[in-house]
Design a protein around this motif. Structure first.
Motif, PDB file in Angstrom:
ATOM      1  N   PHE A   1     -38.476 -16.763-162.489  1.00  0.00           N
ATOM      2  CA  PHE A   1     -37.836 -15.509-162.330  1.00  0.00           C
ATOM      3  C   PHE A   1     -36.900 -15.278-163.821  1.00  0.00           C
ATOM      4  N   ILE A   2     -36.414 -16.747-163.927  1.00  0.00           N
ATOM      5  CA  ILE A   2     -35.959 -16.974-165.714  1.00  0.00           C
ATOM      6  C   ILE A   2     -36.451 -16.087-167.100  1.00  0.00           C
ATOM      7  N   THR A   3     -37.743 -16.516-166.762  1.00  0.00           N
ATOM      8  CA  THR A   3     -38.869 -16.481-167.482  1.00  0.00           C
ATOM      9  C   THR A   3     -38.859 -14.258-167.521  1.00  0.00           C
ATOM     10  N   ALA A   4     -38.901 -14.007-166.354  1.00  0.00           N
ATOM     11  CA  ALA A   4     -38.936 -12.337-166.946  1.00  0.00           C
ATOM     12  C   ALA A   4     -37.243 -11.871-166.530  1.00  0.00           C
ATOM     13  N   SER A   5     -36.617 -12.366-166.363  1.00  0.00           N
ATOM     14  CA  SER A   5     -34.877 -12.281-166.707  1.00  0.00           C
ATOM     15  C   SER A   5     -34.336 -12.289-168.337  1.00  0.00           C
ATOM     16  N   GLY A   6     -35.553 -13.233-168.904  1.00  0.00           N
ATOM     17  CA  GLY A   6     -35.100 -12.877-169.683  1.00  0.00           C
ATOM     18  C   GLY A   6     -35.765 -12.192-170.982  1.00  0.00           C
TER      19      GLY A   6
ATOM     20  N   THR B   1     -21.799  -3.756-182.481  1.00  0.00           N
ATOM     21  CA  THR B   1     -22.353  -4.304-180.548  1.00  0.00           C
ATOM     22  C   THR B   1     -23.636  -4.148-180.979  1.00  0.00           C
ATOM     23  N   ALA B   2     -24.266  -4.050-182.205  1.00  0.00           N
ATOM     24  CA  ALA B   2     -25.883  -4.782-182.332  1.00  0.00           C
ATOM     25  C   ALA B   2     -25.177  -6.420-182.856  1.00  0.00           C
ATOM     26  N   THR B   3     -24.300  -6.769-183.499  1.00  0.00           N
ATOM     27  CA  THR B   3     -24.251  -8.269-183.309  1.00  0.00           C
ATOM     28  C   THR B   3     -24.537  -8.774-182.342  1.00  0.00           C
ATOM     29  N   LEU B   4     -23.182  -8.682-180.634  1.00  0.00           N
ATOM     30  CA  LEU B   4     -23.342  -8.789-180.306  1.00  0.00           C
ATOM     31  C   LEU B   4     -24.758  -8.828-179.282  1.00  0.00           C
ATOM     32  N   ALA B   5     -25.449  -8.019-179.505  1.00  0.00           N
ATOM     33  CA  ALA B   5     -26.670  -8.194-179.110  1.00  0.00           C
ATOM     34  C   ALA B   5     -27.593  -8.661-179.627  1.00  0.00           C
ATOM     35  N   ALA B   6     -27.408  -9.289-180.427  1.00  0.00           N
ATOM     36  CA  ALA B   6     -28.839  -9.870-181.520  1.00  0.00           C
ATOM     37  C   ALA B   6     -28.298 -11.490-181.074  1.00  0.00           C
ATOM     38  N   THR B   7     -27.019 -12.132-180.434  1.00  0.00           N
ATOM     39  CA  THR B   7     -26.774 -12.986-180.307  1.00  0.00           C
ATOM     40  C   THR B   7     -27.396 -13.723-178.720  1.00  0.00           C
ATOM     41  N   ILE B   8     -27.217 -12.166-178.291  1.00  0.00           N
ATOM     42  CA  ILE B   8     -28.026 -12.403-176.247  1.00  0.00           C
ATOM     43  C   ILE B   8     -29.274 -12.676-176.728  1.00  0.00           C
ATOM     44  N   VAL B   9     -30.330 -11.496-177.264  1.00  0.00           N
ATOM     45  CA  VAL B   9     -31.615 -11.399-177.430  1.00  0.00           C
ATOM     46  C   VAL B   9     -31.977 -13.397-178.234  1.00  0.00           C
ATOM     47  N   VAL B  10     -31.090 -13.934-178.449  1.00  0.00           N
ATOM     48  CA  VAL B  10     -31.572 -15.074-179.352  1.00  0.00           C
ATOM     49  C   VAL B  10     -31.176 -16.092-178.978  1.00  0.00           C
ATOM     50  N   ALA B  11     -30.593 -15.991-177.555  1.00  0.00           N
ATOM     51  CA  ALA B  11     -30.257 -16.386-176.446  1.00  0.00           C
ATOM     52  C   ALA B  11     -31.133 -17.399-175.312  1.00  0.00           C
ATOM     53  N   VAL B  12     -31.281 -15.170-175.054  1.00  0.00           N
ATOM     54  CA  VAL B  12     -32.043 -16.140-173.517  1.00  0.00           C
ATOM     55  C   VAL B  12     -34.092 -15.854-173.953  1.00  0.00           C
ATOM     56  N   LEU B  13     -33.957 -15.757-175.469  1.00  0.00           N
ATOM     57  CA  LEU B  13     -35.561 -15.993-175.918  1.00  0.00           C
ATOM     58  C   LEU B  13     -35.848 -16.952-175.252  1.00  0.00           C
ATOM     59  N   SER B  14     -34.748 -17.798-175.582  1.00  0.00           N
ATOM     60  CA  SER B  14     -35.113 -19.612-175.455  1.00  0.00           C
ATOM     61  C   SER B  14     -35.448 -19.842-173.407  1.00  0.00           C
ATOM     62  N   LEU B  15     -35.104 -19.212-173.131  1.00  0.00           N
ATOM     63  CA  LEU B  15     -35.154 -19.392-171.817  1.00  0.00           C
ATOM     64  C   LEU B  15     -36.823 -18.890-171.181  1.00  0.00           C
ATOM     65  N   VAL B  16     -37.287 -18.301-172.070  1.00  0.00           N
ATOM     66  CA  VAL B  16     -38.796 -17.211-171.755  1.00  0.00           C
ATOM     67  C   VAL B  16     -39.989 -18.586-171.745  1.00  0.00           C
ATOM     68  N   ASP B  17     -40.343 -18.395-170.447  1.00  0.00           N
ATOM     69  CA  ASP B  17     -41.016 -19.795-170.769  1.00  0.00           C
ATOM     70  C   ASP B  17     -42.760 -20.024-170.121  1.00  0.00           C
ATOM     71  N   PHE B  18     -43.726 -19.106-170.132  1.00  0.00           N
ATOM     72  CA  PHE B  18     -44.197 -18.721-169.272  1.00  0.00           C
ATOM     73  C   PHE B  18     -45.358 -20.114-169.032  1.00  0.00           C
ATOM     74  N   SER B  19     -45.584 -20.731-169.040  1.00  0.00           N
ATOM     75  CA  SER B  19     -45.993 -22.838-169.355  1.00  0.00           C
ATOM     76  C   SER B  19     -46.290 -22.290-168.100  1.00  0.00           C
ATOM     77  N   ILE B  20     -45.537 -22.006-166.800  1.00  0.00           N
ATOM     78  CA  ILE B  20     -45.334 -22.626-165.442  1.00  0.00           C
ATOM     79  C   ILE B  20     -46.033 -21.597-165.170  1.00  0.00           C
ATOM     80  N   LEU B  21     -47.197 -20.681-165.284  1.00  0.00           N
ATOM     81  CA  LEU B  21     -47.769 -20.123-165.164  1.00  0.00           C
ATOM     82  C   LEU B  21     -49.175 -21.353-164.861  1.00  0.00           C
TER      83      LEU B  21
END
Lengths: 578, 578
Positions: A139-144, A368-388
């Motif tokens: 769920f966390i990966t997909a949400s990211g 707002t693009a700067t704020l979006a950039a901080t979000i993208v960089v933060a959430v991409l660290s949540l994405v982890d497909f190794s659980i599959l």
């Protein structure tokens, strides 16, 4: 008094608070505050709320958690996944940017806080266990991924919307003509810079001879630098007149007193999302808290955590915020920066209150693009497909649950995704128990131990069928054992006794009791004895209250070996057993 | 050929069909036909359909079941509970008495038939096990009460409606002023007569010297007598002009060819009810079929039963019927009357077809109160509250599931009732497994057998903590074991080894594996060895694929006794074990 301290953990650590703890907490608070200012603005944007809501959601909740929570390092406030869930839930009842939207977000926080508090008072923290580790990971990966795609519109300067991957992609595709080149440049540079700060800055600073602490603080300040530089650029070059979207007016002042909307209609629509947000937020928060507590051999009380998070969310509902929980990133920063007690959280709240009063005019030109950039960089660290890969190797059922959670979250949205994940895990578990493993067992020579005749060299007797039932007997599999024994005794005509070894039967419910009675009747008709062995205490207690034990045509033996000694007739088999 | 016979059981019994079987089947068919004519009319009334629908639903479905079903005595057709479910489901999409209502009933039969067929082809008959015995018992009892109350309006001659007990009572109360005295007299006398036929007629006939068979046939013909007498009374005295409601025109002829409505909208609204009806009908039918088959040592194939019932429902959908299943009363009558093969069903169908062609004008003056009386007398025999007492004594969880099913069925309707019953049973089961029983065990002196130290006199060793985990380890209880071991080792400081006896652990899922890894890490930090014993084959196969076994700081022992011999240090304990 002890009871009181259970509900107010602050009474424990507050009594021994000293100057040393104060200075450590203070340093941690400064670092966390610097990190939280851009993050809070960004998560409010992700939730579809005005930027100040993110700051407000970090002030009262932190203080309330410091009073009621049990973790010493947990930092409570807006987090990525909960912000996404908020946007998805509130988006269904109101338009972004309307007053109704903000009120619905308050209602969501209120309901979520009430639900958490209720679970805490009823000591129902175990409910969170229904979210299995693999389902959470998926769920966390997909949400990211969803979050990153939802921010693309800010990075491109277009107006797109949607709560699922197909919706987001379609909407982005339709608005691709509106792309604003300057926004793309700002967003692209900010994203690249923040990725570099995350991966490359700290090693570089260390190589240049900076102390670890300094390197750490500078790394944490990266987003602040991006905010400062892009804000200045917009202001200096008047980029807002050239189509770059900016944060604009943010009211100056302390969090306002707000009232959540409590119409039955609104409550009805937001109840399920609130329950979902509560459970997901709780699971995320508790796992962060437990990880950090384990490092210092401290303890977390999950039921008291429910009360702490419930209070924090109620606080958010009455001070212009939205649903909050204990965040991973901010808590780790807090912990690494040396926070010793929840007072660090309170000092952070003061820092943010000062920012809310004094600093908001400074972010007027923040793109707002700067704020979006901080979000993208933060959430991409949540994405982890190794659980599959991990679950594929270990258990196909777990793999199916993860894969379904990821696909359904991306395809149908966060709420459907996580609910299906829970539902599928439960159904797969029930399915597995509906066709239990039943091993025919024999005696391991030279011991009193019985094992599967197909896996071990064991002694058997053609007149005695010993079956080890590897599952609790309950309604889902009650009939299974009936059919299995029926077919086994019709295969082997020499059988005089059936021994059911109950070492793995942890429960016999009413449906299974009826099945056992019917097995007993059928075997009696066939002149075959039915015996039980190694029945556990709790199961035996139940059976004593029924007439099954009186009607049983055979005996109940303490151990399988006792049963074997009493029933195995052939001499050679007996010898093998001695 | 064998495969073909699996799908067409008629190929098995058809080859050996002889004159003797024919005459037995013929006698059974005559008796069942006599019983079915009033019953079919009555159940159609209960379902809110015109009376002929009940006859039609008994013709094609019986023949199709004879071809595809595996039970030799099961009689398929309209039954009380399914008729009630039909009225509840169809009532939500159309008004009674409209053409849309009849079409929706066909659609319901079509969807239900398709769903049963699908389950049968996919061999998913085990899904029916999710309905536990106590939930079924509670549901049948509550449905019987609902049905009896729903018929009161016909017995009183008023127009009331509703699908729950409160609705029915309120509606009856509002229309109490419309009571028709003559209807009340007819209904009351018919009800009293039918109760007497059921309880008192057979013993009286036997006392008067009638043969058992004759007594039986006369008893079965009781409803026909009630129908004949009340119909004649209405005709002779013109009671229909004095407000007694009658059946009226029933079309003469064979079942028509009909097409179910298949608009996506209608399918969407009826899909869930169809699934529910399918599963309830299947469970009722299979338990009747199994009971009757067991008496003659015949076998039922539940997956093929799905196909038989699916075909029967599709047949009903295309011949003016509505959802059908194997009924208890009619099947028992069929069996008792000596039916030997499904051909008896086919002959019954022919009898009913003759009735549909020739006899329908005779029921023009039949008062609906008489039909209501036959329903009330039939369903009150279903009402049995003893399940509440039985489950209360054995297991509170089962009791809660039954009580909730009964209350919710009465209070909120059949669909909510049975769905809640299933949901509550599953949740209670998961709750029980979420806090598993974990016993500290010791050696039973003079044996190699280990039992709970609190229940048996056993030998223990202060340096070895042996825990028998009485539950499969999976996500719902994964964290429980972690917390339990944590608190046990912090209590006893002499502990050097922890042995987890896995004899009752039938599964270790991915979440539980992560918990075991974390237990291993914590115990390693504390200098305590972690060992496993009696790990089952299927669990061991899984663990071999992970690095857990490599990382485990202790060993895996074949038996708990081996583990004890290797680890128990104190000499006296060793002596006790020898």
């Amino acid at each position: 008094m002890h009871h009181l301290r259970g509900y107010f953990p602050i009474l424990n650590w507050g009594r021994t608070y000293d100057r040393n703890a104060f200075s450590n907490d203070m340093i941690a608070a400064v670092i966390v505050t610097i990190m939280l200012i851009p993050q809070s603005l960004a998560y409010a944007l992700l939730a579809g709320l005005p930027p100040e809501a993110g700051i407000y959601a970090s002030i009262a909740p932190i203080i309330l958690y410091a009073i009621f929570g049990t973790s010493r390092a947990l930092a409570v406030g807006p987090v990525a996944v909960v912000s996404l869930l908020t946007a998805s839930a509130v988006g269904q009842v109101a338009e972004q940017g309307t007053a109704g939207y903000a009120v619905a977000a308050l209602t969501l926080a209120f309901l979520s806080g009430g639900f958490l508090l209720l679970l805490g008072i009823l000591r129902l923290g175990f409910l969170a266990n229904f979210l299995s580790h693999p389902v959470i990971a998926g769920f966390i990966t997909a949400s990211g991924i969803l979050i990153a795609f939802s921010q693309l519109k800010h990075l491109l300067g277009v107006s797109a919307h949607g709560h699922t991957l197909p919706q987001l992609l379609t909407s982005l595709g339709e608005h691709l003509g509106e792309i604003n080149i300057i926004t793309v440049i700002i967003g692209g540079l900010a994203t690249a810079f923040l990725f570099w700060v995350r991966k490359g800055l700290k090693p570089m600073l260390r190589r240049l001879g900076a102390s670890p602490t300094l390197a750490d603080v500078l790394t944490k300040a990266g987003p602040v630098a991006a905010v400062a530089v892009t804000t200045l650029s917009v202001w200096l070059f008047g980029l807002d007149d050239r189509g770059v979207k900016i944060v604009g007016d943010v009211p100056q002042g302390l969090p306002p007193f707000t009232l959540p909307g409590l119409s039955p209609d609104l409550i009805g629509q937001l109840m399920m999302p609130a329950i979902l947000i509560s459970i997901i937020g709780f699971v995320e928060s508790v796992s962060v808290a437990q990880t950090l507590a384990a490092k210092k051999r401290q303890k977390i009380d999950p039921d008291q955590e429910l009360i702490g998070l419930g209070a924090a969310n109620l606080g958010a509902a009455f001070t212009g915020g939205y649903p909050v929980t204990g965040g991973f990133a901010r808590s780790v920063v807090n912990y690494d920066a040396g926070a010793e007690t929840p007072a660090a959280g309170a000092f952070t709240a003061i820092g943010l209150a000062i920012a809310a009063v004094a600093l908001t005019p400074l972010v007027y030109y923040l793109p707002t693009a700067t704020l979006a950039a901080t979000i993208v960089v933060a959430v991409l660290s949540l994405v982890d497909f190794s659980i599959l890969k991990k679950t594929w190797g270990y258990s196909k059922a777990d793999f199916i649950a993860v894969a379904a959670t990821i696909l359904l979250t991306l395809g149908l949205g966060v709420e459907v995704g996580v609910a299906s994940g829970v539902g599928i895990s439960v159904l797969l578990h029930l399915y597995k128990t509906s066709r239990p493993h039943v091993a025919e067992i024999g005696l391991v020579p030279g011991t009193q131990h019985f094992r599967n005749i197909n896996r071990h060299k064991v002694a058997t007797d053609p007149t005695v069928l010993s079956l080890r039932v590897d599952e609790s007997l309950y309604f889902v599999n009650a009939r299974f054992l009936e059919d299995l024994i029926q077919s086994r005794v019709s295969d082997g005509c020499a059988i005089k006794h059936v021994i059911l070894m109950f070492s793995a039967v942890n429960e016999v419910d009413f449906s299974a009791l009826e099945s056992l009675e019917s097995i007993n009747h059928r075997l009696t008709d066939l002149g075959i004895g039915l015996h039980l062995s190694e029945v556990k205490g709790p199961v035996m207690d139940r059976l004593y209250q029924t007439h099954f034990l009186r009607d049983l045509n055979g005996d109940v033996f303490l151990s399988q070996y006792d049963a074997w000694k009493a029933l195995a007739k052939s001499a050679e088999m007996k010898n093998a057993a001695e």
